[in-house]
Enzyme design. Structure first.
Site, PDB file in Angstrom:
ATOM      1  N   SER A  42       0.850  -1.188   0.000  1.00 46.40           N
ATOM      2  CA  SER A  42       0.000   0.000   0.000  1.00 46.40           C
ATOM      3  C   SER A  42       0.886   1.239   0.000  1.00 46.40           C
ATOM      4  CB  SER A  42      -0.905   0.014   1.231  1.00 46.40           C
ATOM      5  OG  SER A  42      -0.136   0.126   2.422  1.00 46.40           O
ATOM      6  N   LYS A  43       0.244   2.408  -0.019  1.00 50.89           N
ATOM      7  CA  LYS A  43       0.981   3.663  -0.098  1.00 50.89           C
ATOM      8  C   LYS A  43       1.953   3.840   1.067  1.00 50.89           C
ATOM      9  CE  LYS A  43      -2.337   6.370  -2.802  1.00 50.89           C
ATOM     10  NZ  LYS A  43      -3.219   7.557  -2.809  1.00 50.89           N
ATOM     11  N   ARG A  44       1.605   3.270   2.211  1.00 49.61           N
ATOM     12  CA  ARG A  44       2.492   3.465   3.370  1.00 49.61           C
ATOM     13  C   ARG A  44       3.827   2.728   3.206  1.00 49.61           C
ATOM     14  NH1 ARG A  44       2.216  -0.682   7.238  1.00 49.61           N
ATOM     15  NH2 ARG A  44       0.682  -2.302   6.795  1.00 49.61           N
TER      16      ARG A  44
END
Length: 485
Positions: A258-260
Protein backbone atom coordinates in the site's frame (compact mmCIF):
# COMPACT_ATOMS: atom_id res chain seq x y z
CA UNK A 1 -23.73 -17.95 -34.48
CA UNK A 2 -20.31 -16.37 -35.04
CA UNK A 3 -18.19 -15.84 -31.96
CA UNK A 4 -17.86 -12.13 -32.72
CA UNK A 5 -16.48 -9.57 -35.12
CA UNK A 6 -14.68 -12.09 -37.30
CA UNK A 7 -12.90 -13.45 -34.20
CA UNK A 8 -10.83 -10.39 -33.43
CA UNK A 9 -7.58 -12.20 -32.87
CA UNK A 10 -8.26 -15.87 -33.59
CA UNK A 11 -5.05 -17.76 -32.97
CA UNK A 12 -3.56 -20.87 -34.52
CA UNK A 13 -4.53 -24.11 -32.81
CA UNK A 14 -2.32 -24.78 -29.81
CA UNK A 15 -0.66 -21.35 -29.76
CA UNK A 16 -0.34 -19.72 -26.34
CA UNK A 17 -1.98 -16.31 -26.05
CA UNK A 18 -1.70 -14.30 -22.84
CA UNK A 19 -3.06 -10.87 -22.00
CA UNK A 20 -2.59 -8.02 -19.56
CA UNK A 21 -5.83 -6.17 -18.89
CA UNK A 22 -5.50 -3.16 -16.55
CA UNK A 23 -8.28 -0.76 -15.58
CA UNK A 24 -7.25 2.82 -16.47
CA UNK A 25 -8.10 4.44 -13.17
CA UNK A 26 -4.57 5.57 -12.24
CA UNK A 27 -0.88 4.81 -12.69
CA UNK A 28 0.58 1.43 -13.66
CA UNK A 29 0.72 -0.29 -10.27
CA UNK A 30 3.90 -2.18 -9.41
CA UNK A 31 1.80 -5.33 -8.96
CA UNK A 32 0.21 -4.81 -12.36
CA UNK A 33 3.63 -4.38 -13.91
CA UNK A 34 4.68 -7.77 -12.53
CA UNK A 35 1.49 -9.36 -13.90
CA UNK A 36 2.26 -7.86 -17.31
CA UNK A 37 5.83 -9.14 -17.05
CA UNK A 38 4.76 -12.71 -16.24
CA UNK A 39 2.28 -12.69 -19.15
CA UNK A 40 4.90 -11.27 -21.52
CA UNK A 41 7.52 -13.79 -20.41
CA UNK A 42 5.22 -16.81 -20.65
CA UNK A 43 4.17 -15.82 -24.16
CA UNK A 44 7.79 -15.32 -25.20
CA UNK A 45 8.92 -18.57 -23.54
CA UNK A 46 6.27 -20.56 -25.43
CA UNK A 47 6.62 -18.68 -28.74
CA UNK A 48 3.11 -17.38 -28.18
CA UNK A 49 1.44 -14.00 -28.30
CA UNK A 50 1.05 -11.33 -25.61
CA UNK A 51 -1.86 -8.89 -25.89
CA UNK A 52 -3.06 -5.76 -24.08
CA UNK A 53 -6.62 -4.83 -23.20
CA UNK A 54 -7.71 -1.63 -21.48
CA UNK A 55 -10.73 -2.42 -19.31
CA UNK A 56 -12.36 0.98 -19.45
CA UNK A 57 -15.98 0.04 -18.81
CA UNK A 58 -16.00 2.10 -15.59
CA UNK A 59 -16.55 5.36 -17.43
CA UNK A 60 -16.61 7.48 -14.30
CA UNK A 61 -13.09 6.43 -13.24
CA UNK A 62 -11.39 5.65 -16.54
CA UNK A 63 -9.33 8.58 -17.83
CA UNK A 64 -7.10 9.33 -20.79
CA UNK A 65 -4.19 10.39 -18.53
CA UNK A 66 -4.42 7.01 -16.78
CA UNK A 67 -4.38 5.18 -20.12
CA UNK A 68 -1.35 7.23 -21.18
CA UNK A 69 0.39 6.46 -17.86
CA UNK A 70 -0.20 2.72 -18.29
CA UNK A 71 1.14 2.71 -21.85
CA UNK A 72 4.08 4.87 -20.79
CA UNK A 73 5.02 2.51 -17.97
CA UNK A 74 4.65 -0.60 -20.11
CA UNK A 75 6.68 0.94 -22.92
CA UNK A 76 9.44 1.91 -20.47
CA UNK A 77 9.63 -1.69 -19.25
CA UNK A 78 9.46 -3.08 -22.78
CA UNK A 79 6.11 -4.76 -22.16
CA UNK A 80 3.84 -3.30 -24.82
CA UNK A 81 1.56 -5.78 -26.57
CA UNK A 82 2.26 -7.62 -29.79
CA UNK A 83 -0.79 -5.95 -31.33
CA UNK A 84 -2.54 -2.61 -30.76
CA UNK A 85 -4.43 -2.59 -27.46
CA UNK A 86 -8.10 -3.52 -27.32
CA UNK A 87 -10.45 -1.13 -25.52
CA UNK A 88 -13.21 -2.94 -23.69
CA UNK A 89 -15.85 -0.20 -23.69
CA UNK A 90 -15.84 -0.07 -27.49
CA UNK A 91 -17.03 -3.66 -27.51
CA UNK A 92 -20.14 -3.19 -25.36
CA UNK A 93 -22.49 -4.23 -28.18
CA UNK A 94 -20.63 -7.50 -28.56
CA UNK A 95 -20.89 -8.15 -24.81
CA UNK A 96 -24.64 -7.52 -24.86
CA UNK A 97 -24.97 -9.82 -27.87
CA UNK A 98 -23.52 -12.70 -25.86
CA UNK A 99 -25.83 -12.00 -22.92
CA UNK A 100 -28.90 -12.18 -25.15
CA UNK A 101 -27.57 -15.37 -26.75
CA UNK A 102 -27.43 -16.88 -23.27
CA UNK A 103 -31.03 -15.88 -22.63
CA UNK A 104 -32.08 -17.52 -25.89
CA UNK A 105 -30.33 -20.72 -24.87
CA UNK A 106 -31.91 -20.77 -21.43
CA UNK A 107 -28.59 -20.14 -19.63
CA UNK A 108 -29.45 -16.63 -18.49
CA UNK A 109 -32.63 -14.80 -17.55
CA UNK A 110 -34.23 -11.43 -17.09
CA UNK A 111 -34.51 -10.65 -13.40
CA UNK A 112 -37.09 -8.02 -12.47
CA UNK A 113 -36.34 -7.95 -8.74
CA UNK A 114 -36.00 -4.35 -7.59
CA UNK A 115 -33.10 -3.09 -5.48
CA UNK A 116 -35.56 -2.69 -2.61
CA UNK A 117 -36.70 -6.31 -2.89
CA UNK A 118 -33.12 -7.52 -2.95
CA UNK A 119 -32.22 -5.41 0.08
CA UNK A 120 -35.20 -6.79 2.02
CA UNK A 121 -34.14 -10.37 1.27
CA UNK A 122 -30.58 -9.68 2.36
CA UNK A 123 -31.81 -8.15 5.61
CA UNK A 124 -34.05 -11.17 6.25
CA UNK A 125 -31.13 -13.55 5.70
CA UNK A 126 -28.98 -11.50 8.04
CA UNK A 127 -31.69 -11.48 10.72
CA UNK A 128 -31.96 -15.26 10.43
CA UNK A 129 -28.17 -15.56 10.57
CA UNK A 130 -27.85 -17.44 7.30
CA UNK A 131 -25.87 -16.63 4.17
CA UNK A 132 -27.80 -14.75 1.50
CA UNK A 133 -28.39 -16.83 -1.61
CA UNK A 134 -30.37 -15.22 -4.40
CA UNK A 135 -33.34 -17.39 -5.35
CA UNK A 136 -35.09 -15.28 -7.93
CA UNK A 137 -38.57 -16.28 -8.99
CA UNK A 138 -37.61 -14.96 -12.43
CA UNK A 139 -34.91 -17.63 -12.93
CA UNK A 140 -37.29 -20.11 -14.53
CA UNK A 141 -40.19 -17.78 -15.38
CA UNK A 142 -41.82 -18.16 -18.76
CA UNK A 143 -40.85 -15.29 -21.09
CA UNK A 144 -44.55 -14.64 -21.65
CA UNK A 145 -44.73 -13.40 -18.04
CA UNK A 146 -42.00 -10.78 -18.46
CA UNK A 147 -43.37 -7.28 -17.71
CA UNK A 148 -43.26 -4.94 -20.67
CA UNK A 149 -42.80 -1.73 -18.69
CA UNK A 150 -40.41 -2.73 -15.90
CA UNK A 151 -36.63 -2.52 -15.84
CA UNK A 152 -34.58 -5.67 -15.39
CA UNK A 153 -31.06 -7.00 -15.21
CA UNK A 154 -29.78 -10.07 -17.02
CA UNK A 155 -28.40 -12.80 -14.73
CA UNK A 156 -26.54 -16.01 -15.52
CA UNK A 157 -28.09 -19.28 -14.37
CA UNK A 158 -25.32 -20.66 -12.17
CA UNK A 159 -25.30 -24.41 -11.56
CA UNK A 160 -26.67 -25.50 -8.18
CA UNK A 161 -25.39 -29.07 -8.04
CA UNK A 162 -21.93 -30.60 -8.11
CA UNK A 163 -18.62 -28.80 -7.92
CA UNK A 164 -16.08 -27.10 -10.16
CA UNK A 165 -12.32 -27.73 -10.09
CA UNK A 166 -9.66 -25.50 -11.58
CA UNK A 167 -6.19 -26.96 -12.17
CA UNK A 168 -4.36 -23.71 -11.59
CA UNK A 169 -0.79 -23.44 -12.90
CA UNK A 170 0.32 -21.68 -9.72
CA UNK A 171 -2.12 -22.68 -6.98
CA UNK A 172 -2.71 -26.30 -8.03
CA UNK A 173 -6.17 -27.89 -7.99
CA UNK A 174 -8.86 -25.69 -6.43
CA UNK A 175 -12.42 -26.96 -5.98
CA UNK A 176 -15.57 -25.00 -5.19
CA UNK A 177 -19.07 -26.37 -4.61
CA UNK A 178 -21.36 -24.94 -7.28
CA UNK A 179 -23.94 -24.00 -4.67
CA UNK A 180 -21.46 -21.27 -3.66
CA UNK A 181 -21.79 -19.61 -7.08
CA UNK A 182 -24.42 -16.89 -7.49
CA UNK A 183 -26.57 -15.84 -10.41
CA UNK A 184 -24.36 -12.84 -11.06
CA UNK A 185 -25.43 -9.97 -13.30
CA UNK A 186 -24.38 -9.89 -16.96
CA UNK A 187 -26.23 -6.75 -18.08
CA UNK A 188 -27.24 -3.92 -15.78
CA UNK A 189 -30.68 -2.36 -15.88
CA UNK A 190 -29.41 0.27 -18.33
CA UNK A 191 -28.22 -2.48 -20.68
CA UNK A 192 -24.50 -1.99 -20.03
CA UNK A 193 -22.33 -5.09 -19.52
CA UNK A 194 -20.68 -5.95 -16.23
CA UNK A 195 -16.99 -6.63 -15.79
CA UNK A 196 -17.66 -10.36 -15.43
CA UNK A 197 -19.34 -10.61 -18.82
CA UNK A 198 -16.96 -8.28 -20.67
CA UNK A 199 -13.83 -10.10 -19.49
CA UNK A 200 -15.09 -13.51 -20.60
CA UNK A 201 -16.24 -12.29 -24.03
CA UNK A 202 -13.06 -10.33 -24.68
CA UNK A 203 -10.77 -13.18 -23.61
CA UNK A 204 -12.64 -15.51 -25.97
CA UNK A 205 -12.67 -13.12 -28.91
CA UNK A 206 -9.00 -12.25 -28.45
CA UNK A 207 -8.12 -15.96 -28.50
CA UNK A 208 -6.66 -15.86 -24.98
CA UNK A 209 -5.56 -19.34 -23.92
CA UNK A 210 -3.84 -18.56 -20.60
CA UNK A 211 -5.24 -16.15 -18.02
CA UNK A 212 -2.38 -15.13 -15.72
CA UNK A 213 -3.41 -12.61 -13.06
CA UNK A 214 -3.44 -11.88 -9.33
CA UNK A 215 -4.83 -14.47 -6.93
CA UNK A 216 -7.47 -11.97 -5.83
CA UNK A 217 -9.27 -13.09 -9.01
CA UNK A 218 -9.58 -16.77 -8.04
CA UNK A 219 -13.25 -16.41 -7.07
CA UNK A 220 -13.89 -14.62 -10.37
CA UNK A 221 -12.44 -17.56 -12.27
CA UNK A 222 -15.15 -19.94 -11.00
CA UNK A 223 -17.90 -17.48 -11.88
CA UNK A 224 -16.41 -16.78 -15.31
CA UNK A 225 -16.23 -20.51 -16.04
CA UNK A 226 -20.01 -20.68 -15.58
CA UNK A 227 -20.36 -18.17 -18.40
CA UNK A 228 -17.72 -19.79 -20.61
CA UNK A 229 -19.27 -23.24 -20.30
CA UNK A 230 -22.76 -21.90 -20.92
CA UNK A 231 -21.59 -20.34 -24.19
CA UNK A 232 -19.71 -23.50 -25.11
CA UNK A 233 -22.90 -25.49 -24.60
CA UNK A 234 -24.84 -22.96 -26.66
CA UNK A 235 -22.58 -22.70 -29.69
CA UNK A 236 -19.32 -24.58 -29.13
CA UNK A 237 -15.83 -23.16 -29.54
CA UNK A 238 -15.59 -21.64 -26.06
CA UNK A 239 -12.86 -23.71 -24.38
CA UNK A 240 -11.86 -23.20 -20.77
CA UNK A 241 -8.73 -21.05 -20.51
CA UNK A 242 -5.74 -22.24 -18.51
CA UNK A 243 -5.53 -20.24 -15.28
CA UNK A 244 -2.49 -19.12 -13.34
CA UNK A 245 -3.28 -17.02 -10.26
CA UNK A 246 -0.20 -15.27 -8.93
CA UNK A 247 0.08 -14.27 -5.24
CA UNK A 248 -0.05 -10.57 -4.48
CA UNK A 249 2.98 -8.49 -3.51
CA UNK A 250 3.29 -7.54 0.15
CA UNK A 251 5.38 -4.91 1.86
CA UNK A 252 8.44 -5.72 3.95
CA UNK A 253 6.15 -6.03 7.00
CA UNK A 254 4.07 -8.74 5.35
CA UNK A 255 0.99 -6.56 4.83
CA UNK A 256 -0.56 -6.02 1.40
CA UNK A 257 1.46 -3.46 -0.53
CA UNK A 258 0.00 0.00 0.00
CA UNK A 259 0.98 3.66 -0.10
CA UNK A 260 2.49 3.46 3.37
CA UNK A 261 5.14 1.09 2.01
CA UNK A 262 6.31 3.73 -0.48
CA UNK A 263 5.86 4.17 -4.21
CA UNK A 264 3.18 2.08 -5.89
CA UNK A 265 3.36 3.34 -9.46
CA UNK A 266 6.04 2.35 -11.96
CA UNK A 267 6.43 6.01 -12.90
CA UNK A 268 7.59 6.87 -9.38
CA UNK A 269 10.40 4.32 -9.52
CA UNK A 270 11.55 5.80 -12.81
CA UNK A 271 10.97 9.54 -12.27
CA UNK A 272 11.36 10.06 -8.53
CA UNK A 273 13.68 7.24 -7.50
CA UNK A 274 15.93 7.01 -10.56
CA UNK A 275 15.57 3.28 -11.18
CA UNK A 276 16.55 1.83 -14.56
CA UNK A 277 13.95 -0.24 -16.44
CA UNK A 278 16.22 -3.28 -16.66
CA UNK A 279 16.67 -3.22 -12.89
CA UNK A 280 12.94 -3.07 -12.19
CA UNK A 281 12.34 -5.78 -14.81
CA UNK A 282 14.89 -8.05 -13.12
CA UNK A 283 13.55 -7.27 -9.63
CA UNK A 284 9.89 -7.89 -10.50
CA UNK A 285 10.91 -11.14 -12.19
CA UNK A 286 12.41 -12.35 -8.91
CA UNK A 287 9.34 -11.39 -6.87
CA UNK A 288 7.74 -14.80 -6.48
CA UNK A 289 9.76 -16.58 -9.17
CA UNK A 290 13.32 -17.78 -9.14
CA UNK A 291 15.93 -19.85 -10.92
CA UNK A 292 18.19 -21.35 -8.30
CA UNK A 293 20.38 -18.71 -6.70
CA UNK A 294 20.55 -16.53 -9.80
CA UNK A 295 19.90 -12.88 -8.98
CA UNK A 296 21.07 -11.06 -12.12
CA UNK A 297 18.86 -12.24 -14.99
CA UNK A 298 18.63 -10.32 -18.27
CA UNK A 299 15.65 -10.36 -20.62
CA UNK A 300 16.96 -13.05 -22.93
CA UNK A 301 17.81 -15.39 -20.06
CA UNK A 302 14.45 -14.67 -18.40
CA UNK A 303 12.58 -15.71 -21.55
CA UNK A 304 14.57 -18.93 -21.75
CA UNK A 305 14.09 -19.89 -18.09
CA UNK A 306 10.63 -18.60 -17.23
CA UNK A 307 7.74 -20.96 -16.54
CA UNK A 308 4.59 -19.79 -14.76
CA UNK A 309 4.40 -23.17 -13.00
CA UNK A 310 7.51 -22.20 -11.03
CA UNK A 311 5.88 -19.15 -9.45
CA UNK A 312 5.52 -19.68 -5.70
CA UNK A 313 2.15 -19.96 -3.97
CA UNK A 314 3.04 -17.55 -1.18
CA UNK A 315 3.04 -13.76 -1.30
CA UNK A 316 6.37 -12.13 -2.05
CA UNK A 317 7.74 -9.17 -0.10
CA UNK A 318 8.87 -5.99 -1.77
CA UNK A 319 12.32 -4.99 -0.50
CA UNK A 320 13.38 -1.53 -1.66
CA UNK A 321 16.98 -2.03 -0.52
CA UNK A 322 17.30 -5.10 -2.77
CA UNK A 323 15.90 -3.17 -5.71
CA UNK A 324 18.39 -0.35 -5.14
CA UNK A 325 21.30 -2.78 -4.90
CA UNK A 326 20.17 -4.43 -8.13
CA UNK A 327 19.85 -1.01 -9.73
CA UNK A 328 23.42 -0.24 -8.71
CA UNK A 329 24.57 -3.29 -10.65
CA UNK A 330 22.73 -2.18 -13.77
CA UNK A 331 24.08 1.37 -13.43
CA UNK A 332 27.62 0.01 -13.49
CA UNK A 333 26.79 -2.08 -16.57
CA UNK A 334 24.99 0.73 -18.42
CA UNK A 335 26.37 2.68 -21.36
CA UNK A 336 27.94 5.94 -20.18
CA UNK A 337 26.31 8.15 -22.82
CA UNK A 338 22.91 6.71 -22.00
CA UNK A 339 23.43 7.35 -18.28
CA UNK A 340 24.56 10.91 -18.95
CA UNK A 341 21.39 11.59 -20.96
CA UNK A 342 19.27 10.24 -18.07
CA UNK A 343 21.16 12.13 -15.38
CA UNK A 344 21.36 15.52 -17.13
CA UNK A 345 17.65 16.42 -16.66
CA UNK A 346 18.02 15.74 -12.93
CA UNK A 347 20.69 18.41 -12.51
CA UNK A 348 20.25 22.09 -11.85
CA UNK A 349 21.63 24.52 -14.38
CA UNK A 350 23.37 23.91 -17.70
CA UNK A 351 25.23 20.64 -18.20
CA UNK A 352 28.08 19.72 -20.54
CA UNK A 353 26.84 16.32 -21.75
CA UNK A 354 30.25 15.34 -23.11
CA UNK A 355 31.93 16.02 -19.75
CA UNK A 356 29.13 14.23 -17.89
CA UNK A 357 29.61 11.21 -20.14
CA UNK A 358 33.37 11.17 -19.51
CA UNK A 359 32.71 11.32 -15.76
CA UNK A 360 30.32 8.35 -15.69
CA UNK A 361 32.93 5.59 -15.27
CA UNK A 362 34.08 7.07 -11.95
CA UNK A 363 30.68 8.40 -10.84
CA UNK A 364 28.68 5.20 -11.27
CA UNK A 365 30.97 2.97 -9.23
CA UNK A 366 29.13 3.53 -5.95
CA UNK A 367 25.80 5.06 -7.02
CA UNK A 368 22.55 3.11 -6.54
CA UNK A 369 20.23 5.32 -8.59
CA UNK A 370 20.17 8.20 -11.06
CA UNK A 371 19.58 10.72 -8.29
CA UNK A 372 22.81 9.69 -6.57
CA UNK A 373 24.58 9.98 -9.90
CA UNK A 374 23.23 13.49 -10.35
CA UNK A 375 24.30 14.47 -6.84
CA UNK A 376 27.75 12.98 -7.40
CA UNK A 377 28.18 14.89 -10.65
CA UNK A 378 27.05 18.25 -9.28
CA UNK A 379 30.60 19.42 -8.46
CA UNK A 380 31.53 19.27 -12.15
CA UNK A 381 29.19 22.11 -13.04
CA UNK A 382 29.21 24.12 -9.82
CA UNK A 383 29.86 27.83 -10.24
CA UNK A 384 32.49 29.70 -8.24
CA UNK A 385 32.49 30.72 -5.46
CA UNK A 386 31.96 27.06 -4.65
CA UNK A 387 29.45 26.20 -1.93
CA UNK A 388 31.27 24.24 0.78
CA UNK A 389 29.37 21.68 2.87
CA UNK A 390 29.90 22.03 6.67
CA UNK A 391 31.91 18.79 6.97
CA UNK A 392 34.12 19.86 4.09
CA UNK A 393 34.53 23.37 5.54
CA UNK A 394 35.80 21.78 8.76
CA UNK A 395 38.71 20.32 6.80
CA UNK A 396 39.75 23.74 5.52
CA UNK A 397 41.75 24.79 8.58
CA UNK A 398 44.36 27.55 8.30
CA UNK A 399 47.03 24.85 8.03
CA UNK A 400 45.09 23.07 5.29
CA UNK A 401 44.60 26.33 3.39
CA UNK A 402 48.35 26.96 3.57
CA UNK A 403 48.91 23.51 2.07
CA UNK A 404 46.43 24.36 -0.69
CA UNK A 405 48.49 27.46 -1.57
CA UNK A 406 51.58 25.28 -1.92
CA UNK A 407 49.63 22.65 -3.91
CA UNK A 408 48.40 25.37 -6.27
CA UNK A 409 51.94 26.65 -6.79
CA UNK A 410 53.21 23.11 -7.45
CA UNK A 411 50.39 22.28 -9.87
CA UNK A 412 50.70 25.55 -11.77
CA UNK A 413 53.89 24.24 -13.36
CA UNK A 414 52.32 20.88 -14.26
CA UNK A 415 51.90 20.76 -18.01
CA UNK A 416 50.80 17.12 -18.27
CA UNK A 417 47.35 17.24 -16.69
CA UNK A 418 46.73 13.49 -16.51
CA UNK A 419 46.17 11.13 -13.60
CA UNK A 420 49.61 9.51 -13.45
CA UNK A 421 51.80 12.68 -13.44
CA UNK A 422 49.42 14.52 -11.09
CA UNK A 423 49.47 11.60 -8.67
CA UNK A 424 53.25 11.36 -8.82
CA UNK A 425 53.64 15.10 -8.13
CA UNK A 426 51.28 15.13 -5.15
CA UNK A 427 52.83 11.99 -3.66
CA UNK A 428 56.29 13.53 -3.99
CA UNK A 429 55.08 16.68 -2.21
CA UNK A 430 53.57 14.61 0.60
CA UNK A 431 56.81 12.66 1.06
CA UNK A 432 58.90 15.85 1.13
CA UNK A 433 56.74 17.14 3.97
CA UNK A 434 56.56 13.85 5.81
CA UNK A 435 52.79 13.69 5.41
CA UNK A 436 50.44 10.96 4.35
CA UNK A 437 48.76 11.53 0.98
CA UNK A 438 45.41 11.89 2.74
CA UNK A 439 46.58 15.03 4.53
CA UNK A 440 46.81 16.71 1.14
CA UNK A 441 43.95 14.93 -0.59
CA UNK A 442 41.29 15.74 2.02
CA UNK A 443 41.50 19.56 1.88
CA UNK A 444 42.11 19.30 -1.86
CA UNK A 445 38.83 17.38 -2.26
CA UNK A 446 36.99 19.95 -0.15
CA UNK A 447 38.38 22.79 -2.26
CA UNK A 448 37.61 21.09 -5.58
CA UNK A 449 34.15 19.67 -4.85
CA UNK A 450 32.88 21.36 -1.68
CA UNK A 451 32.28 17.86 -0.30
CA UNK A 452 34.06 15.18 1.72
CA UNK A 453 33.19 12.41 -0.74
CA UNK A 454 33.81 12.31 -4.47
CA UNK A 455 35.44 10.15 -7.10
CA UNK A 456 39.20 9.70 -6.77
CA UNK A 457 40.91 13.05 -6.30
CA UNK A 458 43.03 12.64 -9.45
CA UNK A 459 39.93 11.74 -11.48
CA UNK A 460 38.37 14.96 -10.15
CA UNK A 461 41.38 17.03 -11.18
CA UNK A 462 41.40 15.60 -14.71
CA UNK A 463 37.63 15.95 -15.17
CA UNK A 464 37.60 19.57 -13.97
CA UNK A 465 40.62 20.40 -16.11
CA UNK A 466 43.68 22.47 -15.31
CA UNK A 467 42.20 25.96 -15.29
CA UNK A 468 39.08 25.18 -13.24
CA UNK A 469 41.00 23.00 -10.78
CA UNK A 470 43.63 25.67 -10.12
CA UNK A 471 40.96 28.36 -9.80
CA UNK A 472 39.07 26.35 -7.16
CA UNK A 473 42.23 25.46 -5.22
CA UNK A 474 43.49 29.04 -5.32
CA UNK A 475 40.13 30.38 -4.16
CA UNK A 476 40.45 28.49 -0.89
CA UNK A 477 44.19 29.19 -0.53
CA UNK A 478 43.63 32.91 -1.04
CA UNK A 479 40.95 32.83 1.62
CA UNK A 480 43.57 31.56 4.06
CA UNK A 481 45.72 34.66 3.47
CA UNK A 482 42.90 37.14 4.04
CA UNK A 483 43.30 39.15 7.25
CA UNK A 484 41.00 38.23 10.10
CA UNK A 485 39.00 40.74 12.06
Amino acid sequence: MASGSGDMAQQAAGAVVTRFAPSPTGFLHIGGARTALFNWLYARHTDGKYLLRIEDTDRARSTEPAIDAIFDGLDWLGLMGDEPATFQFARSDRHAEVAHRLIEGGNAYRCYLTPEELAARREKAQAERRPFRLDSEWRDADPSTWPADKSYVVRIKAPRDGETTIDDLVQGAITVANIELDDFILLRSDGTPTYMLAVVVDDHDMGVTHVIRGDDHINNAFRQLVLIRAMHAAEGGWPDPVYGHVPLIHGADGAKLSKRHGALGVDAYRDEMGILPEALFNYLLRLGWGHGDDEIIDRQQAVEWFDIAHVGKGASRFDLAKLQNLNGHYLREADDARLASLVAPRMAGPVDLELLTRAMPVLKVRAKDLNELAAGAAFLFAQRPLAIEPKAAALLTPEARALLADIAAMMTVQNDWEIAPLEAALKAMAEQRGLGLGKLAQPLRAALTGQTTSPGIFDVLVLLGRDESLARISAQAIAAEAPTA
